[in-house]
Design a protein around this motif. Structure first.
Motif, mmCIF file in Angstrom:
data_model
loop_
_atom_site.group_PDB
_atom_site.id
_atom_site.type_symbol
_atom_site.label_atom_id
_atom_site.label_comp_id
_atom_site.label_asym_id
_atom_site.label_seq_id
_atom_site.Cartn_x
_atom_site.Cartn_y
_atom_site.Cartn_z
ATOM 1 N N GLU A 37 0.977 -1.317 -0.605
ATOM 2 C CA GLU A 37 -0.683 0.369 0.516
ATOM 3 C C GLU A 37 1.048 0.910 -0.307
ATOM 4 O O GLU A 37 0.004 2.061 -0.603
ATOM 5 C CB GLU A 37 -0.763 0.288 1.007
ATOM 6 N N SER A 38 2.456 0.982 0.668
ATOM 7 C CA SER A 38 2.771 2.043 0.416
ATOM 8 C C SER A 38 3.137 3.253 -0.540
ATOM 9 O O SER A 38 3.618 2.464 -1.973
ATOM 10 C CB SER A 38 4.364 2.112 1.207
ATOM 11 N N GLU A 39 3.147 4.406 -0.998
ATOM 12 C CA GLU A 39 3.367 5.290 -1.800
ATOM 13 C C GLU A 39 4.521 4.901 -2.207
ATOM 14 O O GLU A 39 4.938 5.342 -3.496
ATOM 15 C CB GLU A 39 3.316 6.687 -1.799
ATOM 16 N N ASN A 40 5.941 4.633 -2.294
ATOM 17 C CA ASN A 40 6.868 4.566 -2.162
ATOM 18 C C ASN A 40 7.152 3.523 -3.168
ATOM 19 O O ASN A 40 8.057 3.796 -3.566
ATOM 20 C CB ASN A 40 7.851 3.865 -1.290
#
Length: 410
Positions: A37-40
């Protein structure tokens, strides 16, 4: 050569942080792959992984230690402690000069390195942690476990990419078999799920990009496979010399009877199946067995186009006409690829399979690749007797390590 048995097992994985939870999910064909889920990871082609989010480090280490040690060390130590607990070992009675630790890692403390690099860029070199080096080095899972247990025998960390755990287990087996030690904790630990690692493997086009269906992305031997799925965790076995285990009335899970280790000497990433075949042959020969005696292979089976074909060719070369009666499966279809920890987890799965006479499945095998035409136990576990099994581990650089396990018979 002395007999070497397995008396304890411990695991941290995307399918459970203890052996029974992992095994129940494996036998039921569950997938541990989920979206990131992380935008990274938004700009990276692969946004799925077999990550661990329910690990409770406080069960094993104090709060200040959790802040100090990288996740791979925490995972490795947790799996080691589970292995000792299941082995019913009294640390006060074992001869610690003859007990060792072989817990490796393909990468080591990657997140620790990245965090400190970011700190250096933002705040300067003076803010780099004094614990950077002792925390990030690959041998720290073995080192911490030795400090906590007091084991003073041989201790080292194998580093051979995806073959790491199998090398650790195999070398520990030889050490005990030749009489240098009586007991060794052996396996691997890994915590590599970071944007940097993802970016690197993405540029190689080695990972699956089936982001819309994470649970179906790892599909070894299937025509629609498009790469492996990164995962993490730890798998550790407690190995003992047979008489040592019997004397203390230890619960014997299985026996290691062979180990084959070779190098392709061919290419840094592309496999040459002859090296893998030779490693399997060595493991079978050292087990004083014949190819037709092998009931099951827990395949390396990463779900890469080239790798799965290469392993299939290797198996055919070793087993010849007997290959038609051989059961093979890739449990990476469920766990994803745990890199340096893969062989440890898969050794545990292989031992559980032997004891419960259940062949674990290769899930997501819906459209078999014509070049991968063995019995890979598609989609559902199958019942059947397993007396002798191989667990394959092959790593970048052409490293091959195969372990032969036998059902325990006094």
């Amino acid at each position: 050569m002395r007999r070497v048995v397995v008396t304890g097992m411990g695991v941290v994985s995307p399918l459970g942080n203890d052996v029974e939870t992992l095994w129940n999910n494996i036998r039921n064909g569950e997938s541990g792959i989920r979206p990131l889920e992380s935008e990274n990871y938004a700009d990276i082609n692969t946004r799925i992984a077999g990550y661990i989010d329910e690990f409770n480090g406080e069960e094993y280490l104090e709060g200040k230690e959790l802040k100090r040690y990288d996740l791979f060390t925490q995972y490795g130590y947790a799996a080691a402690m589970q292995a000792l607990e299941s082995a019913e070992l009294d640390l006060e009675t074992i001869d610690k000069d003859r007990a060792g630790i072989y817990i490796g890692s393909g990468t080591g403390g990657l997140q620790t390195l990245l965090n400190n690099h970011e700190t250096m860029l933002d705040k300067g070199t003076r803010r780099v942690s004094p614990f950077l080096i002792p925390t990030m080095i690959n041998n720290m899972a073995a080192g911490l476990t030795a400090i906590k247990t007091g084991f003073r025998g041989p201790s080292f960390a194998a580093v051979s990419a995806c073959a790491t755990s199998n090398h650790a287990i195999g070398e520990a087996y030889l050490n005990i078999a030749h009489g240098y030690s009586d007991a060794i904790l052996a396996g691997g630990a890994e915590a590599t799920i970071t944007p940097l690692y993802f970016a690197g493997f993405s540029k190689m086009r080695a990972m699956s990009t089936q982001n819309d269906a994470p649970e179906k992305a790892s599909r070894p031997f299937d025509s629609d496979r498009d790469g492996f799925v990164m995962s993490e965790g730890a798998g550790v076995l407690f190995l003992e010399e047979y008489e040592h285990a019997v004397k203390r009335d230890a619960p014997i899970i299985g026996e290691i009877v062979g180990y084959g280790s070779t190098t392709d000497a061919y290419h840094i990433t592309e496999p040459d199946y002859h090296g893998a075949a030779k490693a399997m042959k060595l493991a079978i020969d050292r087990a004083q067995a014949l190819p037709e005696d092998i009931d099951y292979i827990n395949a390396h089976g990463t779900s890469t186009p080239a790798g799965d074909i290469s392993e299939t060719k290797a198996i055919k070369e070793v087993f010849g006409e007997h290959v038609s009666g051989l059961k093979v499966s890739s449990t990476k279809s469920m766990t994803g690829h745990m890199f340096g920890a893969a062989g440890g987890a898969e050794a545990i799965i292989t031992l559980k399979s032997m004891n419960e006479n259940l062949f674990p499945p290769t899930i997501n095998l819906e459209k078999p690749d014509p070049e991968c035409d063995l019995d890979y136990i598609p989609n559902e576990a199958a019942e059947g007797s397993i007396n002798l099994a191989l667990s394959n581990g092959f790593g970048f650089g052409g490293h091959n390590a195969v372990i032969a396990f036998k059902k325990y018979n006094p």
